[in-house]
Structure formats: structure tokens, C-alpha cells
Motif scaffolding. Structure first.
Motif, PDB file in Angstrom:
ATOM      1  N   ILE A   1       0.868  -1.189   0.000  1.00 41.76           N
ATOM      2  CA  ILE A   1       0.000   0.000   0.000  1.00 41.76           C
ATOM      3  C   ILE A   1       0.900   1.233   0.000  1.00 41.76           C
ATOM      4  CG2 ILE A   1      -1.854  -1.192   1.200  1.00 41.76           C
ATOM      5  CD1 ILE A   1      -0.096   1.495   3.102  1.00 41.76           C
ATOM      6  N   THR A   2       0.366   2.345  -0.565  1.00 43.46           N
ATOM      7  CA  THR A   2       1.108   3.598  -0.546  1.00 43.46           C
ATOM      8  C   THR A   2       0.211   4.709  -0.018  1.00 43.46           C
ATOM      9  OG1 THR A   2       0.472   4.330  -2.774  1.00 43.46           O
ATOM     10  CG2 THR A   2       2.394   2.878  -2.596  1.00 43.46           C
ATOM     11  N   GLY A   3       0.855   5.730   0.514  1.00 41.79           N
ATOM     12  CA  GLY A   3       0.107   6.879   1.012  1.00 41.79           C
ATOM     13  C   GLY A   3       1.042   7.859   1.682  1.00 41.79           C
ATOM     14  N   THR A   4       0.485   8.962   2.126  1.00 44.16           N
ATOM     15  CA  THR A   4       1.244   9.971   2.858  1.00 44.16           C
ATOM     16  C   THR A   4       1.031   9.761   4.348  1.00 44.16           C
ATOM     17  OG1 THR A   4       1.037  11.584   1.070  1.00 44.16           O
ATOM     18  CG2 THR A   4       1.537  12.435   3.257  1.00 44.16           C
ATOM     19  N   LEU A   5       2.132   9.730   5.091  1.00 44.01           N
ATOM     20  CA  LEU A   5       2.038   9.595   6.546  1.00 44.01           C
ATOM     21  C   LEU A   5       1.608  10.938   7.133  1.00 44.01           C
ATOM     22  CD1 LEU A   5       5.018   7.522   8.024  1.00 44.01           C
ATOM     23  CD2 LEU A   5       2.601   7.254   8.485  1.00 44.01           C
ATOM     24  N   PHE A   6       0.369  11.003   7.625  1.00 45.74           N
ATOM     25  CA  PHE A   6      -0.132  12.235   8.223  1.00 45.74           C
ATOM     26  C   PHE A   6       0.459  12.469   9.610  1.00 45.74           C
ATOM     27  CE2 PHE A   6      -4.404  12.288   5.729  1.00 45.74           C
ATOM     28  CZ  PHE A   6      -3.701  12.652   4.594  1.00 45.74           C
ATOM     29  N   SER A   7       0.650  11.392  10.368  1.00 44.25           N
ATOM     30  CA  SER A   7       1.228  11.536  11.708  1.00 44.25           C
ATOM     31  C   SER A   7       1.854  10.209  12.120  1.00 44.25           C
ATOM     32  CB  SER A   7       0.156  11.942  12.731  1.00 44.25           C
ATOM     33  OG  SER A   7      -0.748  10.875  12.968  1.00 44.25           O
ATOM     34  N   GLY A   8       2.747  10.284  13.114  1.00 46.55           N
ATOM     35  CA  GLY A   8       3.335   9.081  13.675  1.00 46.55           C
ATOM     36  C   GLY A   8       4.570   8.596  12.943  1.00 46.55           C
ATOM     37  N   THR A   9       5.029   7.445  13.394  1.00 47.86           N
ATOM     38  CA  THR A   9       6.218   6.794  12.846  1.00 47.86           C
ATOM     39  C   THR A   9       5.908   5.319  12.669  1.00 47.86           C
ATOM     40  OG1 THR A   9       7.707   8.355  13.949  1.00 47.86           O
ATOM     41  CG2 THR A   9       8.656   6.251  13.277  1.00 47.86           C
ATOM     42  N   VAL A  10       6.365   4.727  11.559  1.00 49.30           N
ATOM     43  CA  VAL A  10       6.173   3.299  11.329  1.00 49.30           C
ATOM     44  C   VAL A  10       7.538   2.657  11.115  1.00 49.30           C
ATOM     45  CG1 VAL A  10       5.814   3.600   8.826  1.00 49.30           C
ATOM     46  CG2 VAL A  10       4.920   1.566   9.985  1.00 49.30           C
ATOM     47  N   ARG A  11       7.709   1.471  11.704  1.00 49.61           N
ATOM     48  CA  ARG A  11       8.984   0.757  11.629  1.00 49.61           C
ATOM     49  C   ARG A  11       8.765  -0.649  11.103  1.00 49.61           C
ATOM     50  NH1 ARG A  11       8.763   3.684  16.320  1.00 49.61           N
ATOM     51  NH2 ARG A  11      10.403   5.260  16.595  1.00 49.61           N
ATOM     52  N   THR A  12       9.796  -1.197  10.478  1.00 53.43           N
ATOM     53  CA  THR A  12       9.740  -2.581  10.011  1.00 53.43           C
ATOM     54  C   THR A  12       9.466  -3.501  11.198  1.00 53.43           C
ATOM     55  OG1 THR A  12      11.344  -2.073   8.277  1.00 53.43           O
ATOM     56  CG2 THR A  12      11.001  -4.392   8.789  1.00 53.43           C
ATOM     57  N   GLY A  13       8.520  -4.417  11.016  1.00 59.13           N
ATOM     58  CA  GLY A  13       8.146  -5.340  12.082  1.00 59.13           C
ATOM     59  C   GLY A  13       6.971  -4.883  12.917  1.00 59.13           C
ATOM     60  N   ASP A  14       6.561  -3.623  12.775  1.00 57.27           N
ATOM     61  CA  ASP A  14       5.423  -3.112  13.545  1.00 57.27           C
ATOM     62  C   ASP A  14       4.131  -3.818  13.146  1.00 57.27           C
ATOM     63  OD1 ASP A  14       6.980  -1.310  14.873  1.00 57.27           O
ATOM     64  OD2 ASP A  14       6.211   0.484  13.853  1.00 57.27           O
ATOM     65  N   MET A  15       3.239  -3.971  14.142  1.00 54.25           N
ATOM     66  CA  MET A  15       1.872  -4.376  13.837  1.00 54.25           C
ATOM     67  C   MET A  15       1.054  -3.110  13.601  1.00 54.25           C
ATOM     68  SD  MET A  15       1.619  -7.624  13.702  1.00 54.25           S
ATOM     69  CE  MET A  15      -0.162  -7.780  13.666  1.00 54.25           C
ATOM     70  N   VAL A  16       0.286  -3.115  12.509  1.00 55.69           N
ATOM     71  CA  VAL A  16      -0.573  -1.977  12.193  1.00 55.69           C
ATOM     72  C   VAL A  16      -1.985  -2.485  11.955  1.00 55.69           C
ATOM     73  CG1 VAL A  16       1.305  -0.620  11.207  1.00 55.69           C
ATOM     74  CG2 VAL A  16      -0.052  -2.101   9.721  1.00 55.69           C
ATOM     75  N   GLU A  17      -2.929  -1.569  11.981  1.00 52.32           N
ATOM     76  CA  GLU A  17      -4.319  -1.915  11.702  1.00 52.32           C
ATOM     77  C   GLU A  17      -4.802  -1.093  10.517  1.00 52.32           C
ATOM     78  OE1 GLU A  17      -8.642  -2.345  13.998  1.00 52.32           O
ATOM     79  OE2 GLU A  17      -7.092  -1.036  14.826  1.00 52.32           O
ATOM     80  N   VAL A  18      -5.507  -1.741   9.596  1.00 52.06           N
ATOM     81  CA  VAL A  18      -6.087  -1.043   8.453  1.00 52.06           C
ATOM     82  C   VAL A  18      -7.579  -0.874   8.718  1.00 52.06           C
ATOM     83  CG1 VAL A  18      -6.392  -1.016   5.963  1.00 52.06           C
ATOM     84  CG2 VAL A  18      -4.370  -2.108   6.940  1.00 52.06           C
ATOM     85  N   VAL A  19      -8.021   0.405   8.787  1.00 46.20           N
ATOM     86  CA  VAL A  19      -9.407   0.731   9.153  1.00 46.20           C
ATOM     87  C   VAL A  19     -10.027   1.613   8.074  1.00 46.20           C
ATOM     88  CG1 VAL A  19     -10.874   1.721  10.937  1.00 46.20           C
ATOM     89  CG2 VAL A  19      -8.662   0.750  11.563  1.00 46.20           C
ATOM     90  N   PRO A  20     -11.200   1.256   7.538  1.00 45.05           N
ATOM     91  CA  PRO A  20     -11.722  -0.099   7.538  1.00 45.05           C
ATOM     92  C   PRO A  20     -10.872  -1.008   6.638  1.00 45.05           C
ATOM     93  CG  PRO A  20     -13.049   1.325   6.115  1.00 45.05           C
ATOM     94  CD  PRO A  20     -12.026   2.204   6.767  1.00 45.05           C
TER      95      PRO A  20
ATOM     96  N   THR B   1      -2.079   2.903  14.196  1.00 49.26           N
ATOM     97  CA  THR B   1      -1.742   2.189  15.421  1.00 49.26           C
ATOM     98  C   THR B   1      -2.919   1.286  15.793  1.00 49.26           C
ATOM     99  OG1 THR B   1      -0.453   4.093  16.163  1.00 49.26           O
ATOM    100  CG2 THR B   1      -1.115   2.488  17.849  1.00 49.26           C
ATOM    101  N   PRO B   2      -2.693  -0.018  16.064  1.00 53.30           N
ATOM    102  CA  PRO B   2      -3.812  -0.923  16.350  1.00 53.30           C
ATOM    103  C   PRO B   2      -4.681  -0.420  17.499  1.00 53.30           C
ATOM    104  CG  PRO B   2      -1.819  -2.187  15.977  1.00 53.30           C
ATOM    105  CD  PRO B   2      -1.406  -0.741  16.012  1.00 53.30           C
ATOM    106  N   GLY B   3      -6.005  -0.453  17.268  1.00 51.69           N
ATOM    107  CA  GLY B   3      -6.966  -0.086  18.294  1.00 51.69           C
ATOM    108  C   GLY B   3      -7.172   1.398  18.492  1.00 51.69           C
ATOM    109  N   TYR B   4      -6.440   2.229  17.759  1.00 58.55           N
ATOM    110  CA  TYR B   4      -6.515   3.671  18.009  1.00 58.55           C
ATOM    111  C   TYR B   4      -7.689   4.330  17.296  1.00 58.55           C
ATOM    112  CZ  TYR B   4      -4.812   8.328  19.121  1.00 58.55           C
ATOM    113  OH  TYR B   4      -4.706   9.599  19.615  1.00 58.55           O
TER     114      TYR B   4
END
Length: 644
Positions: free
Chosen positions: A197-216, A262-265
Motif C-alpha cells: 500500500i502507498t500513502g502519505t504519513l499524516f502523523s506518527g512513525t512506522v517501523r519494520t516489524g510493527d503491527m498496524v491496523e487497516v481501518v476499515p 496504530t492498532p486499536g486507536y
């Protein structure tokens, strides 16, 4: 790598894509149809190495009116815009529509680029520039620099690069420490790697190995790989164009407008409170509950706008409204949005999100309008105090984690706001939780009123049970928060004795008639010894009102005259003490006791002795082992265990 996004805007065929190629060396038209038709259809992306050595991202948007929805998806993440105007044609319809969109999205910085100047003479170019200046009056680009260029000959390109380099140094970086939020604009499959997936990061930091949530749809995935400008990186931060390789997701699960977070956020919402502004050039008024096309971030859906204080919104007017979305999406307080008329589709307005998760409103309610006006004022001044206070009012009482979920504010920011509200005496603490002063006053009044009512109804009862009193409070109260509230009121408003609560200073005082009835009851139980009468029998013999018998017995227990063993079995205190003494004398010479032995020792019947022994087990004086009972050691008895 610099954390900023540069975007284009302007009418179709005014040279946006060719300009980006002249600046970056990248042709952002990647689709075969774009090559065949010679126009941009979807978003294009390119890395841009600025003269100072910084590497920024570029988003090229389509200019054709049919692809405004794609333009909107790209405009959402821009930090600096290049408004492109053809020197031959000057300002055109999509120039104006794109400018309106940029205004409504709240962009602050931009450069006006006049393209194809190699095809016109200087006098014509100056006329075009004057026309542009006139068009930009009253907009964020009114005083923006104007740079004439020719992408074909290279004239003015280096000057434009230097101008971009200088202006981007003034861009405020996005919040890399906040919650992760990436608005998805593309999803595709790379053979051997899976879904990207591609997009612009509006906020936060993402690292390799992180768990993320796709909503919806609300599914979690692990980040296998991260790319920024086609280079593998270990982390990406807010303000960068990002490609994420996610494990465990199928492309079919993903749509443009979904948020990687971020999961659950975040959670999708179908209701949003907004401040809505209609463009002065909108073709007609917007009536209450008219359907519109609603754009937020890269998401797009149909919404019906509930106008809260009027029947219609005329061009150039602004109003408070509630958007009821056909498809839930992720929104954040302060997010800008755009609306386009349902048919024919044209941009008619936009605004900002005041509350991304409100209750459903009814129209023409002054309390609702006042609350939303407060939120709007809060947003304009860059504050969140009114928002936090209102969410706390809605929740009734909440600890920091629950309030963070409701407000979606970072914990440190939330702590600052709570402390500021506490200093202003707007909120107060209940243990580790918080509530508003107004809520606290309301609950205090309800509790005291309930106690007064109880004491009038049952003047001999020492108090109401804690569980019964809790019924006057909202269900949101946890047991811990309820205890903290009672502890707070126990300073000078109430008295708490064990499980009973009474008004501060209350003492049950029987009337002369009640004193006689109580005396008779006490004598009957004293005479009964270890074979006492039933509650009903004693009450009838004493002449007690059947509606008052529970209260009368509770009073005798509170005074220590009777000991309650079961709901229908009471013993006089002397008989009870005698039973305890018998028990202790027996265990002085024997390690075990049977029911039959204790019955013989007491001279009572099995019915009473069995109830007494079970009572001794409950207060942890004895413990049953098979058909026997043994005396508990003192270290087995819990604090608070006692012989009554």
C-alpha cells in the motif's frame, strides 16, 4: 530525507506533469491510458532532490474535471502547492475549482507557476500574471510568489527550484510522535512480496516489524518492508510518502481512503460534527439532508448534511452541521473535508471536523449549538480544552486511557489539558479517574437526595446499602470510581459503615411506640435462646407493622441487640455469645466437631445448629472438612473477620 510533500494543482493540460518531470526527472504518468490520452488520470508521485540536498516527495494531481476525486486524494497531504497556470490560456475553470479546494483544505503555502512562457511574448505574460493576481485576491495565495517557466526550454526552472527550496524550509514538520495515521491512496500486489500500500504519513512513525491496523476493514497486519522514494528504510515518519509491504492482507480487502494506523486507536465513524462553509460561487443553496459527495483524506463517500440551525445553507454562508455518512470512514478532530454537489458534481463547499464521534443530534437545540460553537472556538485557537471537557461530560467519569480513546489525543497532551482544566476548577479527580465539577455536583445532589428519601422512608434503618445507592449514578461508574466518590463525600456529606451509607450525622431515633415494639422483639429473642422465633412470628407477637419489620430488625442488628445469621434467622447477642463459647470450649479439648455433637452441646435443634455452623464457616471461625469442622488458625483468618 525531508518530511514534506509538494503538490501540483491547476487546469487540465496546463503542464503540471511536464513541469514535475523538468523539476525531478520523473514522468509521473504511469498508466497506459494516460500515455495514450496525454492527460493525467490518477495521482503521480516522484522524489524531488532540492538544491540544498534535501529529498522531498512530489504528488502530481490530474487537472480534468472528471478526475477531481483523484485530485482531492492527492491534495490531502500537501505541505506546499504549485498552482500551475498556462501562459496561453490563463485562469480556467479547474484553476478556480482547484484553488477553492486548496482554500477549503486549509493550505498555507504555495507558489504560482506560469508555464509555457516560451509560447507567448512578455506583454501577454504580464497580462496573464495580472489576471492571476486578480483571481487570487482574498486567498492564501494572494501574496504568493509567481514564477514564470518553460519546462521545454528550462527557462525559470532553476529559479523555481531555489524558490521551492527556500519556502519548504518554513514548513512546520508533522507530528512524528503522535499515533500512526497513513491515508491509503493505492494498493497493489508485487509478485513474491505480496500486498503493498502507498500513502502519505499524516502523523506518527512506522517501523519494520510493527503491527498496524487497516481501518476499515479493521484488520491487523505486520509491516514486512518500508520504502520511501523507492529506497528500503527501517522507519518512516510523518510527512513522507511511504510504501508498506504488509503481510497477511489481500489487496481485495483494501480500498482508497482506508487508514493504516496504530492498532486499536482509530475506529470508523458514520457521524461527524462539522463547521461547513459554502463557496460563494456555489450554484444553489444546500437544503437540509441534501445528499452530497463527501471527501476526507483520501476517502470518498456520500453524506447527508443535517443543518442544525437552519433549513438551507446559501452560497457564501457557514453553519454547524452533522454529516451522516453512507460509508463509515476514519476522521480526526480538525480534519479538513470537501463536499461536492450530488449531481451534477461540482465543488460547493467544505470545512473542518469538530467532533469525529458525536452523539446523534436533533436540530435547533441550543445546548448542541453552544457545545459545537465551543469546539469551533477551541479549534480556531489551537486548543482542545472544550473538546476534552465535553467528552468527559459524555463519558460521565473516565480514567486517562478511556479518555484518550474517546478524544484520540496523545497521552502527554491529554495530561497537560487535564491539569489546565483542574487548575481552572473545571474538572476534578476521583481516584485515578476524572470527572467535571458539574457532574460531581449533580451526583452529590442525587446521592444526598436519595439518602434523605431513604431516611424518611426508613427512619430506623442505619443506612442504605452501597449497591442500592449506586443505582442513582450512571452505569459508566466502575466499583473503584464509586468507592472514590463515596470516600470524597465521606469527609462531611455522608457516613460509610461497612456496606451501609447514611447522611452525615444521621442517627436512627425510634419513637416511643417503636421503642416498645423493639423492646418486645428483643425480649422474645432473648427468651428464645438458641431456638429463636422466626421473623414473621416475632413481628406478629410484638405487634410490628409487616411493612416495617425489615427496618426494625436492621435497627436491632445495628445496635448489637440481635445477630443476623440468615435472612430469616436472628439470635439475641447473649445466645450467640453463648454458642461461640460452647464452640471454643469444645475445641479446647477436641480437634474436630460434628453437627450432632454441637446440637447435643447446645440443646438446640438441627435446624438452628446447622445454620449457626454454616455462619461460623462464612465468618471463617471454622472450616468444614467432610462431615467435620475444625477451628481455623488465627493466621487463616482474614483482616476484618470477627466474632459478632
Amino acid at each position: 530525507m525531508e518530511r514534506l510533500i509538494i503538490g501540483t494543482a491547476g487546469h487540465v493540460d496546463h503542464g503540471k506533469t511536464v513541469l514535475i518531470k523538468a523539476l525531478t526527472g520523473v514522468d509521473t504518468d504511469r498508466l497506459r491510458e494516460e500515455k495514450e490520452r496525454g492527460i493525467s488520470i490518477d495521482l503521480g508521485f516522484a522524489p524531488f532532490k532540492l538544491p540544498g540536498g534535501r529529498l522531498a516527495g512530489v504528488v502530481d494531481v490530474p487537472g480534468h474535471e472528471r478526475f477531481i476525486h483523484n485530485m482531492l486524494a492527492g491534495a490531502a497531504g500537501m505541505d506546499l502547492v504549485l498552482l500551475v497556470v498556462d501562459a496561453n490560456e490563463g485562469v480556467m475553470p479547474q484553476t478556480r475549482e482547484h484553488l477553492n479546494i486548496l482554500e477549503l483544505l486549509g493550505l498555507q503555502k504555495g507558489i504560482v507557476v506560469i508555464t509555457k512562457i516560451d509560447l507567448v511574448d512578455e506583454e501577454w505574460r504580464q497580462l496573464v500574471e495580472e489576471e492571476i493576481r486578480e483571481e487570487l485576491k482574498g486567498t492564501f495565495l494572494e501574496n504568493a510568489p509567481v514564477q514564470p517557466v518553460s519546462a521545454l526550454t528550462g527557462l525559470g526552472i532553476e529559479e523555481l527550484k531555489a524558490l521551492i527550496d527556500a519556502m519548504t524550509k518554513e514548513v512546520t514538520p508533522r507530528n512524528a510522535a503522535g499515533p500512526l495515521r497513513l491515508s491509503l491512496d493505492r494498493a497493489f500486489v508485487v509478485p513474491g512480496f505480496g500486498t503493498v500500500i502507498t500513502g502519505t504519513l499524516f502523523s506518527g512513525t512506522v517501523r519494520t516489524g510493527d503491527m498496524v491496523e487497516v481501518v476499515p476493514p479493521g484488520v491487523e497486519a505486520r509491516v514486512r518492508n518500508i520504502q520511501v522514494h523507492e529506497h528500503d528504510v527501517q522507519e518512516a515518519q510523518a510527512g513522507q510518502r511511504v510504501a508498506l509491504n504488509l503481510s497477511g492482507l489481500e489487496k481485495e480487502q483494501l480500498t482508497r481512503g482506508a487508514v493504516v494506523s496504530t492498532p486499536g486507536y482509530y475506529r470508523p465513524t458514520a457521524l461527524i460534527d462539522v463547521k461547513l462553509t459554502m463557496l460563494s460561487g456555489a450554484p444553489r443553496p444546500l437544503k437540509n439532508l441534501d445528499p452530497v459527495h463527501f471527501f476526507l483524506g483520501t476517502a470518498r463517500t456520500v453524506a447527508r448534511l443535517l443543518l442544525l440551525d437552519r433549513e438551507e445553507l446559501r452560497p457564501g454562508e457557514a453553519a454547524l452541521a452533522q454529516c451522516r455518512l453512507e460509508r463509515p470512514l476514519v476522521a480526526e478532530r480538525g480534519d479538513p473535508f470537501i463536499i461536492r454537489s450530488y449531481s451534477p458534481m461540482t465543488t460547493i463547499g467544505g470545512g473542518r471536523v469538530l467532533d469525529p464521534s458525536p452523539a446523534r443530534h436533533r436540530r435547533f437545540r441550543q445546548s448542541v449549538l453552544a457545545h459545537l460553537s465551543e469546539l469551533e472556538q477551541d479549534l480556531e485557537t489551537g486548543g482542545d480544552e472544550a473538546f476534552v471537557r465535553q467528552k468527559l461530560e459524555e463519558l460521565a467519569v473516565a480514567d486517562l486511557s478511556r479518555l484518550a480513546r474517546a478524544t484520540r489525543l496523545p497521552a502527554e497532551r491529554l495530561k497537560e489539558i487535564l491539569e489546565a482544566l483542574r487548575q481552572k476548577n473545571v474538572i476534578t479527580s476521583l481516584g485515578e479517574s476524572f470527572t467535571t465539577r458539574a457532574n460531581l455536583q449533580e451526583w452529590e445532589t442525587k446521592i444526598l437526595d436519595r439518602l434523605e428519601q431513604f431516611h424518611r422512608q426508613f427512619p430506623l434503618a442505619p443506612g442504605i446499602s452501597r449497591a442500592q445507592l449506586r443505582g442513582v449514578l450512571p452505569p459508566a461508574f466502575s466499583l473503584r470510581e464509586y468507592d472514590a466518590l463515596l470516600e470524597r463525600l465521606a469527609v462531611d456529606k455522608i457516613t460509610v459503615r461497612g456496606d451501609l451509607v447514611s447522611r452525615y450525622g444521621f442517627t436512627p431515633t425510634p419513637s416511643p411506640e417503636e421503642t416498645e415494639v423493639l423492646g418486645r422483639l428483643a425480649r422474645f429473642y432473648e427468651q428464645g435462646g438458641l431456638q429463636p422465633p422466626s421473623v414473621r412470628e416475632a413481628a406478629e407477637r410484638a405487634g410490628a407493622d409487616s411493612r416495617r419489620q425489615e427496618e426494625l430488625f436492621a435497627y436491632l442488628v445495628s445496635q448489637g441487640t440481635l445477630v443476623k445469621v440468615t435472612e430469616d434467622l436472628y439470635f439475641h447477642r447473649e445466645a450467640y455469645r453463648g454458642a461461640v463459647e460452647l464452640l471454643c470450649r469444645h475445641f479446647a479439648s477436641s480437634e474436630t466437631l460434628t453437627l450432632a455433637q454441637f446440637r447435643d452441646l447446645s440443646g438446640s435443634s438441627r435446624k438452628y445448629i446447622q445454620a449457626l455452623l454454616e455462619h461460623f464457616d462464612q465468618i471463617k471461625l471454622t472450616r468444614r472438612v467432610g462431615d467435620h469442622r475444625i477451628l481455623r488458625a488465627r493466621n487463616e483468618q482474614e483482616p476484618g473477620d470477627r466474632i459478632q
